[in-house]
Design an enzyme around this catalytic site. Structure first.
Site, PDB file in Angstrom:
ATOM      1  N   ILE A  65       0.907  -1.444  -0.189  1.00 59.08           N
ATOM      2  CA  ILE A  65       0.088  -0.155  -0.037  1.00 59.08           C
ATOM      3  C   ILE A  65       0.998   1.393   0.153  1.00 59.08           C
ATOM      4  O   ILE A  65       1.437   1.281   0.783  1.00 59.08           O
ATOM      5  CB  ILE A  65      -1.132   0.057   1.415  1.00 59.08           C
ATOM      6  N   PRO A  66       1.410   1.871  -0.964  1.00 57.82           N
ATOM      7  CA  PRO A  66       2.253   3.371  -1.679  1.00 57.82           C
ATOM      8  C   PRO A  66       1.562   4.511  -0.928  1.00 57.82           C
ATOM      9  O   PRO A  66       1.814   4.875  -1.856  1.00 57.82           O
ATOM     10  CB  PRO A  66       3.106   2.932  -2.881  1.00 57.82           C
ATOM     11  N   CYS A  67       1.353   4.358   1.005  1.00 61.16           N
ATOM     12  CA  CYS A  67       1.133   5.588   0.920  1.00 61.16           C
ATOM     13  C   CYS A  67       2.374   6.869   0.175  1.00 61.16           C
ATOM     14  O   CYS A  67       1.552   8.219   0.848  1.00 61.16           O
ATOM     15  CB  CYS A  67       0.941   5.161   2.599  1.00 61.16           C
ATOM     16  N   PHE A  68       2.882   6.271   0.586  1.00 60.91           N
ATOM     17  CA  PHE A  68       4.191   7.307  -0.108  1.00 60.91           C
ATOM     18  C   PHE A  68       3.857   8.672  -1.139  1.00 60.91           C
ATOM     19  O   PHE A  68       4.578   9.573  -1.290  1.00 60.91           O
ATOM     20  CB  PHE A  68       5.766   7.116   0.234  1.00 60.91           C
TER      21      PHE A  68
END
Length: 216
Positions: free
Chosen positions: A167-170
């Protein structure tokens, strides 16, 4: 409870309190046995947190995604196949002081998301849609999750991201293209480094949304 600088959840009260912090939940002792205290979701009545004492320790049964089931079992000796439950979809977490509080909370949160169509679950699925080399704003993620008014909920969900690898929240920034605070990704500069590795240029703590913004 703090031990050696770390924080470790060890009591039933702590576990139940965290379980009940999620929306539309309630506590129940369904077996007429106070040793078994469950937290369920209102409406569906599905239980996502089972608590009970066994062999001198408080145990938690939590639902787990098969993709994370074995990860947790390998990471901690005190995470074992679900006691008295489907061992493919449930883990038992033994509160013996060896598992950091943050990981216990992640497992409980994951269990909640798995038994509900929660906003967090929809937010995480939306974030997965942001392609490499692009960013999306909190409002865009909220829109992808079904409600543009819950931009603040996006920030809260990403702060407790249970699966940073997938989950690439960046890749999420604010409406001005500004990066999140240092707390969100493990320290100052971490988000910028992750974006740079992703092919996104960061200048003075901001991303050019016209160039890198996701088309929604």
């Amino acid at each position: 409870m703090s031990v050696g600088g770390g924080v470790f959840m060890k009591t039933r009260k702590e576990a139940l309190s965290y379980g009940l912090s999620f929306p539309d939940t309630y506590q129940e002792a369904p077996f007429h046995d106070d040793n078994w205290q469950l937290v369920r979701v209102k409406g569906s009545r599905k239980a996502f947190l089972w608590t009970y004492e066994r062999d001198g320790y408080i145990n938690l049964n939590v639902k787990t995604d098969p993709g994370w089931r074995d990860f947790w079992r390998k990471a901690y000796g005190s995470v074992i196949p679900g006691y008295h439950q489907n061992k493919e979809h449930w883990n038992t977490v033994i509160l013996d002081g060896t598992i950091p509080d943050k990981d216990i909370r992640r497992m409980i949160a994951e269990s909640y998301d798995l038994v509900t169509d929660s906003p967090s679950k929809r937010i995480y699925e939306a974030v997965k849609k942001i392609p490499a080399g692009s960013v999306a704003t909190y409002g865009q993620v909220a829109g992808l999750a079904g409600d543009r008014k819950m931009a603040r909920a996006v920030g809260n969900a990403l702060h407790r991201n249970p699966d940073p690898v997938n989950i690439p929240c960046f890749r999420v920034v604010n409406a001005k293209g500004e990066l999140a605070g240092a707390f969100a990704f493990g320290g100052a500069g971490v988000q910028a480094k992750l974006l740079a590795a992703d092919g996104v240029e960061v200048v003075d703590g901001k991303v050019d949304l016209a160039k890198y913004g996701m088309n929604v």
